[in-house]
Motif scaffolding. Structure first.
Motif, PDB file in Angstrom:
ATOM      1  N   ASN A 204       0.757  -1.098  -0.192  1.00  0.00           N
ATOM      2  CA  ASN A 204       0.091  -0.023   0.185  1.00  0.00           C
ATOM      3  C   ASN A 204       0.633   1.321  -0.047  1.00  0.00           C
ATOM      4  O   ASN A 204       2.222   1.116   0.266  1.00  0.00           O
ATOM      5  N   ASN A 206       1.491   3.707   1.950  1.00  0.00           N
ATOM      6  CA  ASN A 206       2.308   4.075   3.104  1.00  0.00           C
ATOM      7  C   ASN A 206       3.746   3.102   3.268  1.00  0.00           C
ATOM      8  O   ASN A 206       4.666   3.780   3.256  1.00  0.00           O
ATOM      9  N   ASN A 363      -5.158   8.342  -3.771  1.00  0.00           N
ATOM     10  CA  ASN A 363      -6.224   7.480  -4.210  1.00  0.00           C
ATOM     11  C   ASN A 363      -7.543   7.989  -3.303  1.00  0.00           C
ATOM     12  O   ASN A 363      -8.693   7.455  -3.707  1.00  0.00           O
ATOM     13  N   TRP A 364      -7.302   8.776  -2.082  1.00  0.00           N
ATOM     14  CA  TRP A 364      -8.228   9.112  -1.556  1.00  0.00           C
ATOM     15  C   TRP A 364      -9.502   9.855  -2.030  1.00  0.00           C
ATOM     16  O   TRP A 364      -9.111  10.698  -2.814  1.00  0.00           O
ATOM     17  N   TYR A 388      -3.510  13.418  -9.590  1.00  0.00           N
ATOM     18  CA  TYR A 388      -4.137  12.204  -9.662  1.00  0.00           C
ATOM     19  C   TYR A 388      -5.653  11.921  -9.374  1.00  0.00           C
ATOM     20  O   TYR A 388      -6.481  11.399  -9.846  1.00  0.00           O
ATOM     21  N   LEU A 390      -8.047  14.362  -9.595  1.00  0.00           N
ATOM     22  CA  LEU A 390      -8.754  15.496 -10.163  1.00  0.00           C
ATOM     23  C   LEU A 390     -10.260  15.116 -10.790  1.00  0.00           C
ATOM     24  O   LEU A 390     -10.889  15.758 -10.359  1.00  0.00           O
ATOM     25  N   LEU A 419      -0.434   4.236  -6.494  1.00  0.00           N
ATOM     26  CA  LEU A 419      -1.874   4.375  -6.712  1.00  0.00           C
ATOM     27  C   LEU A 419      -2.462   3.902  -7.906  1.00  0.00           C
ATOM     28  O   LEU A 419      -3.819   3.621  -7.680  1.00  0.00           O
ATOM     29  N   VAL A 420      -1.831   3.493  -8.840  1.00  0.00           N
ATOM     30  CA  VAL A 420      -2.499   2.577  -9.881  1.00  0.00           C
ATOM     31  C   VAL A 420      -1.832   1.250 -10.218  1.00  0.00           C
ATOM     32  O   VAL A 420      -0.427   1.372 -10.204  1.00  0.00           O
ATOM     33  N   GLY A 421      -2.434   0.148 -10.384  1.00  0.00           N
ATOM     34  CA  GLY A 421      -1.643  -1.205 -10.956  1.00  0.00           C
ATOM     35  C   GLY A 421      -1.283  -1.152 -12.392  1.00  0.00           C
ATOM     36  O   GLY A 421      -0.398  -1.059 -12.853  1.00  0.00           O
ATOM     37  N   ASP A 422      -2.655  -1.157 -12.967  1.00  0.00           N
ATOM     38  CA  ASP A 422      -2.736  -1.227 -14.492  1.00  0.00           C
ATOM     39  C   ASP A 422      -2.706   0.052 -15.207  1.00  0.00           C
ATOM     40  O   ASP A 422      -3.703   0.877 -14.715  1.00  0.00           O
ATOM     41  N   ARG A 424      -3.855   1.303 -17.824  1.00  0.00           N
ATOM     42  CA  ARG A 424      -4.989   1.555 -18.435  1.00  0.00           C
ATOM     43  C   ARG A 424      -6.001   2.213 -17.477  1.00  0.00           C
ATOM     44  O   ARG A 424      -7.292   2.703 -17.962  1.00  0.00           O
ATOM     45  N   ASN A 425      -5.773   2.066 -16.018  1.00  0.00           N
ATOM     46  CA  ASN A 425      -6.733   2.744 -15.252  1.00  0.00           C
ATOM     47  C   ASN A 425      -6.293   4.201 -14.778  1.00  0.00           C
ATOM     48  O   ASN A 425      -6.955   4.630 -14.011  1.00  0.00           O
ATOM     49  N   SER A 429      -6.132   9.079 -18.778  1.00  0.00           N
ATOM     50  CA  SER A 429      -6.709   8.593 -20.122  1.00  0.00           C
ATOM     51  C   SER A 429      -8.121   9.472 -20.357  1.00  0.00           C
ATOM     52  O   SER A 429      -8.071   9.905 -21.549  1.00  0.00           O
ATOM     53  N   ILE A 464      -1.966   4.260 -21.543  1.00  0.00           N
ATOM     54  CA  ILE A 464      -3.088   5.142 -21.101  1.00  0.00           C
ATOM     55  C   ILE A 464      -3.834   5.853 -22.337  1.00  0.00           C
ATOM     56  O   ILE A 464      -5.295   5.804 -22.275  1.00  0.00           O
TER      57      ILE A 464
END
Lengths: 531, 531
Positions: A204, A206, A363-364, A388, A390, A419-422, A424-425, A429, A464
């Motif tokens: 994660n 942290n 991500n929050w 991120y 936004l 923050l992001v794995g893939d 494409r997420n 984009s 992306i």
């Protein structure tokens, strides 16, 4: 009411063809396939670079680029395990390097790097292969497996070392062949985030940030040795230049430097070092425009520290009015202070201070981290770092677009810091699909095996953006980086001229090389024709 | 030009207060903090449920709900490893069940379930504990570890079984105490996606879909035994009802059913079974509104099969004009045919056919999967299934919003099928932030240990929406589900009345229970006051 209409009209003008085009109304009796084509064209037209026309040679170059990209994407569509942007960058660096799309992007003139941090600018290879082999480098190896480094004339007894061996000269350790390899392997590991299983190592944000900060803590005492700092920065510029980047806006905490005589060098001196080293670099590489500095100390500060920051910043501005362009705060947003904490102090010095604020690198949703975006926009930030979160803030997004506050997107950083794995997420984009004001940067390339901007361009272009986003999207990214930089207008013109020339060469070279390759392929084919 | 102005005006009206409010212009000399508050209020007002006023009792209930939610989110902010929506649902089902927020959501009347598939409707517990213990269930256990099931009077020699044991009566296997536990454990495992390490077991969408489809392949021959199919469906309705859902639109492939006498039952008979079982359920539970059917055969079809589908659909519509409401195609979008393939056939029967099309259930961008969204909107789909890729298609999003084409969001399904790891990255956060037309559903709850809609509501409320999204957002989701259902207007009115009554009870019960709990807490505290 007038205000309402004016803004409404601006919005309509902004949304442009998208609103003015009733052609694709599905209720029309028009032929479906014609409608569908127009729909795709309209979506392409509102996207990044979508309004550009192909200029001389670009169409042929684009065909080469797109053949590479489409092959890669289409292979991923059939076998997702082969698709590099879906996997953690830390595990695919070498494979990215082998991608034909990446190799084209490497050669592309990418414009300016507008979001990179001082002690993560340069590749770890340089630090390891050059810096760690210098004279006078002492190391302390506590039992927890960490390292402390320090350049000294002799072992420094004043600085505690939690190891029974005390401070050891690294050269001595390396002379001991029984431990050399292990020490070197571990030093290399301590300098990047690269691990075999990032999901396990960094479950994660942290945990990832602790590892990330530990790298800075490990390397800084080595890098802040005055001659090293200068060389590290010079090499960083070289790596950008070599990656076809022509200008840098560097965020620096302006750490205190030291030398072997016990002297210390404060922010003004560090900024001067940056300025003079840049001048030296530009003298040697006249087609590199230069660097400007964003003073970006740690956000985890109290009121007094913030006052000190602003005092330092005022002094820097006074000394280097053209070189030091603005202010930011850095560090993990969850752990540091929210911008709101310092709003009054920042407003007290506004508008004399240009803000390039990290905000919403998270991500929050509905917490102090993403609400930093609100303060960034209300504080009239010139650009927003990351942004991120936004899309979770409609009003901020609306104002950022309206006022052309560019979003500094750093895809690989966002992935490495969980923050992001893939890819494409990645929310960019959405920004790309609408040609919103975006610049692409690398954040901390040295910490994850990247070099320059090419890796982030690759991830954005292949992972992306739409499969159909083409060379015009890359070109627009380069142009955006000049447009949204803090260069004065006349410098922007010069940057644009240099870039245009390099771009023309890039286009010509690509089509030329390709014609050679395909000619030699054809001749091979001819050779093998059975007689 | 008139068209332009009209659309521009509609857009302005749609965007509403957000455009009409010059108050938060950062350039104003207004007090910063007042501006900032207004900014937050404006963002809240344009979000899902944000325009609603608290009605009688709701504010008190909201305080209870939000105390639970905020505690959970704030704990996650400090220790992200504790935040359930950031982790794969398959590994946190039990923990979700223990969440206070979830327990409140379970009691909430959630309206209608508009996106659930036939043989994944009901919990695996029911299938295991009830169906697999019925008489006449034979099993074949090939060496690859899979299972085949079939109800038969005697072992069926006509159906090949790739096991040296041939078809065995499950009851006989269970009578053998040396293998009973292992067989039962493996049967349970074969019925859901639940695994200890989903990232390892399902590294990408193709692998996940193979596992997902294998479950259907395993359980369907057991479920399609006529009496079982009826009981399974009845139990599915009960689980929805028990989860405070009052209406269902079920997607079904209408698989052929069988009985022990060798009879087979085709689509019309299956639809009749659904209709009559629903009527029986409603008779026993008069506050459940009912079910309607979306005929949704496999997208992996050729032209002739598609013609057959449409012929079947026409027959269904003729026989059950009020019960069978529309058409869809199901299966992994990457692997099946794109909608474009069938556009001409679908348009030939349009507008007599209402389409509820799966589209954009994908991470891809610019491929046939996400371009299904374009066909869905151009084909005038009534709703869109998933629409996960919607943010990548500005024109589709614009038209979906303008024409109120509701997006059926199924968060847990998207996570289990590897589209998104951390729910905070789910693109629905964008739709929620703008109150775009969204309904929330469960897709295939039986396949991952969910039951009804509560788990998806939990993930959306805690993981995808803003921390500040409150009880009004949940209420709006319930109201949306009635609004965007295919119920005729008079039925919507009835559904709304029933829902309103249940909602009032939900609110009253929540505040009452809380007052009891806090009273007993207070009395405990009094008991423990040291004397």
């Amino acid at each position: 009411m007038n205000g309402l209409w004016w803004r409404c009209l601006s919005l309509c003008i902004f949304i442009g063809t998208s609103i003015g085009a009733p052609a694709s109304e599905p209720s029309s009796d028009d032929n479906y396939w014609a409608q569908r084509s127009r729909f795709l064209i309209e979506e392409s037209q509102v996207s990044l670079g979508g309004r550009m026309h192909f200029e001389y040679g670009e169409r042929a170059a684009n065909n080469i680029l797109m053949a590479a990209k489409e092959e890669e994407v289409d292979e991923g569509f059939v076998d997702p395990s082969s698709f590099l942007p879906a996997r953690n960058f830390l595990t695919v660096v070498d494979e990215v390097r082998g991608s034909s799309t990446f190799q084209i992007i490497e050669k592309m003139p990418k414009g300016a790097a507008l979001h990179i941090h001082d002690t993560a600018l340069t590749s770890a290879d340089f630090v390891f292969e050059n810096i760690t082999f210098r004279d006078d480098l002492y190391v302390c190896r506590p039992a927890d497996g960490s390292f402390q480094f320090r350049f000294r004339r002799v072992a420094d007894k004043k600085v505690t070392c939690a190891s029974s061996e005390g401070w050891e000269l690294l050269a001595d350790l390396r002379a001991n062949s029984s431990i050399k390899d292990e020490v070197d392997t571990r030093i290399r590991q301590a300098m990047t985030m690269i691990v075999p299983d990032p999901a396990k190592a960094y479950p994660n944000v942290n945990v990832a940030w602790i590892a990330f900060q530990n790298i800075f803590i490990t390397i800084e005492p080595m890098l802040t040795y005055l001659p090293v700092y200068e060389d590290y920065y010079y090499q960083g510029l070289y790596e950008l230049y070599d990656d076809n980047v022509l200008y840098l806006e560097l965020r620096s905490t302006l750490p205190t430097l030291y030398d072997l005589d016990g002297n210390q060098y404060g922010p003004i001196e560090v900024a001067r070092l940056y300025k003079e080293t840049t001048e030296r670099f530009v003298k040697n590489h006249p087609d590199f425009i230069g660097t400007r500095l964003i003073y970006a100390p740690l956000r985890n500060a109290n009121d007094r520290q913030m006052d000190d920051y602003l005092t330092t910043f005022a002094a820097l501005r006074k000394e280097f009015p053209d070189f030091v362009i603005g202010f930011d705060l850095v560090g993990q947003e969850e752990k540091g202070e929210p911008l709101a904490r310092f709003v009054d102090k920042l407003r007290a010095v506004s508008p004399s201070i240009r803000l390039f604020l990290h905000a919403g690198e998270t991500n929050w949703n509905g917490l102090s981290t993403d609400e930093n975006l609100i303060d960034a926009i209300l504080l009239n930030a010139t650009r927003i770092g990351h942004g991120y979160a936004l899309l979770k803030h409609p009003r901020v997004l609306e104002l950022a677009v309206e006022r052309e506050v560019a979003i500094e997107v750093n895809p690989i950083s966002n992935q490495v810091l969980t923050l992001v794995g893939d890819m494409r997420n990645h929310p960019a984009s959405f920004l790309f699909a609408r040609d919103y004001p975006v610049v692409l940067s690398a954040d901390d390339p040295g910490l994850w095996g990247a070099r320059g901007l090419s890796y982030d361009f690759y991830e954005a272009f292949v992972g992306i953006m739409s499969r159909s986003a083409d060379i015009r999207a890359l070109k627009q990214l380069a142009l955006n980086s000049i447009k949204y930089s803090a260069m004065p207008d006349e410098e922007k013109v010069r940057a644009y001229e240099i870039w245009t020339e390099k771009w023309a060469k890039f286009i010509t070279d690509m089509t030329y090389e390709y014609s050679i390759v395909s000619r030699s392929k054809r001749s091979c084919e001819v050779d093998f024709v059975p007689t």
